[in-house]
Write a protein that holds these residues in place. Structure first.
Motif, PDB file in Angstrom:
ATOM      1  N   ALA A 189       0.816  -1.108   0.009  1.00  0.00           N
ATOM      2  CA  ALA A 189      -0.049  -0.068   0.018  1.00  0.00           C
ATOM      3  C   ALA A 189       0.724   1.444  -0.088  1.00  0.00           C
ATOM      4  N   ARG A 193       0.920   4.201  -2.923  1.00  0.00           N
ATOM      5  CA  ARG A 193       0.717   5.601  -2.466  1.00  0.00           C
ATOM      6  C   ARG A 193       2.117   6.363  -2.993  1.00  0.00           C
ATOM      7  N   ASP A 223     -12.513  -0.857   2.068  1.00  0.00           N
ATOM      8  CA  ASP A 223     -11.011  -0.492   2.776  1.00  0.00           C
ATOM      9  C   ASP A 223     -10.909  -1.465   3.624  1.00  0.00           C
ATOM     10  N   PRO A 264      -5.877  -0.749  -5.018  1.00  0.00           N
ATOM     11  CA  PRO A 264      -6.305   0.008  -3.835  1.00  0.00           C
ATOM     12  C   PRO A 264      -7.924   0.171  -3.694  1.00  0.00           C
ATOM     13  N   GLU A 268      -8.659   4.888  -0.651  1.00  0.00           N
ATOM     14  CA  GLU A 268      -7.426   5.112  -0.715  1.00  0.00           C
ATOM     15  C   GLU A 268      -7.166   6.055  -1.901  1.00  0.00           C
TER      16      GLU A 268
END
Length: 359
Positions: A189, A193, A223, A264, A268
């Motif tokens: 993750a 990002r 999520d 994602p 996110e």
């Protein structure tokens, strides 16, 4: 970047090529058509661009085959129709397609030639630009529209927190795997990002003020990641781990394999876009996968070819010629653990699409 060397779809026109096994991706592109049309019409209306004499349109991660020009074709048609509506001469349009250097650009160029000669107006100039969309690709303020479909879930490289500390992405020991799983997912993750933030920063430099961007990527509809849910990289690793236990592939090779993919949630994605700050969100959609009796999601032989078309190059590069055994293991797993439909029920795949406006 590692993925610049590894990631490309199966080339050519053969049975397991991406060109012949990309119907799922094509279905997602069709879902983007209304978003692209709305973005172009709004751009032209709000900025008075009927007086513009030229526009530049780019598709990032175009891949190959019939899908390569799908999004830019929608853009060219929409620009033309909008100008006709207001009895204005259409601008010259420059269409640029981008993908990694290992992609099958022979078929891409053939597709572009078809687009260029499909009609007389607007005048369409075309070009191909190899390179990673996590790097600068275009001059500052040169683009009017950017599109990308089914590409941005590919991250630039394996998560550094895992590779630096020699932590396997998918440990064969179930106890260790479950213990490490939250940390591994968080590492993926964070890499996503970092990469998606970089993507937004670069495109903000390349787009003109008020320029538009429409993208879609593999995602998930929640999520919260349940223990039963597996990311795409976990789905592939599960199959490879069986091949390790059967002695088909080497465990050390398996432990050093990191598939650079992350899906994602829409939450996110929204947070990253807002934190980066260069774009405002016009619309965001979470779409279920296409269904129907002929969908590759319910026909095992077709789904196997989709898997091969997308993942065979990266698997073969790391493990050698093991793809036939990979397919046999996958089919055997479905017969033991349930049908292909059960697999998709356990791991529902969605796509997240978002339309953006540069501030």
């Amino acid at each position: 970047m590692a993925s610049m060397l590894m990631v490309h779809m199966n080339p050519g026109q053969g049975e397991t090529s991406y060109a012949r096994n990309s119907s799922l991706q094509n279905a997602e592109q069709k879902r983007l058509k209304p978003l692209i049309e709305a973005a172009i019409v709004d751009f032209c209306t709000s900025t008075g661009t009927l007086l513009l004499t030229k526009m530049v349109v780019a598709d990032l991660g175009c891949s190959s085959g019939p899908n390569a020009i799908a999004l830019v074709s929608v853009a060219v048609e929409t620009i033309h129709n909008h100008c006709l509506r207001f009895l204005q001469p259409p601008p010259e349009v420059c269409v640029l397609l981008n993908d990694l250097p290992g992609s099958d650009f022979n078929t891409v160029v053939k597709s572009l030639d078809t687009l260029r000669h499909s009609n007389c107006e607007p005048i369409v100039i075309t070009g191909v630009l190899p390179g990673s969309f996590y790097e600068r690709l275009f001059t500052s303020g040169s683009l009017h529209f950017v599109f990308s479909s089914n590409s941005l879930h590919w991250i630039s490289k394996a998560p550094e927190d895992l590779t630096r500390n020699q932590i396997t992405a998918y440990d064969i020991d179930e106890h260790i795997r479950l213990q490490r799983r939250p940390m591994v997912i968080e590492a993926y993750a964070q890499q996503f990002r970092k990469d998606f933030t970089r993507f937004l920063e670069l495109r903000a430099k390349e787009l003109i003020p008020g320029g538009r961007m429409v993208v879609s990527l593999a995602g998930r509809d929640s999520d919260v990641i349940t223990p039963k849910f597996s990311h795409l990289w976990e789905f592939i690793a599960q199959n490879l781990s069986i091949m390790v236990l059967e002695g088909v592939i080497d465990k050390a090779k398996f432990d050093s394999f990191y598939l650079p993919v992350y899906e994602p949630s829409d939450k996110e994605l929204r947070e990253i876009i807002q934190d980066e700050g260069s774009f405002s969100i016009t619309e965001m959609q979470v779409n279920e996968p296409p269904s129907g009796p002929d969908s590759a999601l319910v026909v095992p032989s077709r789904f196997v070819n989709v898997i091969r078309a997308v993942f065979e190059p990266i698997i073969v590069l790391h493990f050698g010629q093991v793809m036939d055994e990979f397919v046999r293991t996958l089919e055997r797993r479905w017969s033991l653990e349930g049908s292909l439909q059960d697999e998709h029920a356990r791991n529902p795949r969605t796509t997240v699409a978002v339309s953006l406006r540069k501030a």
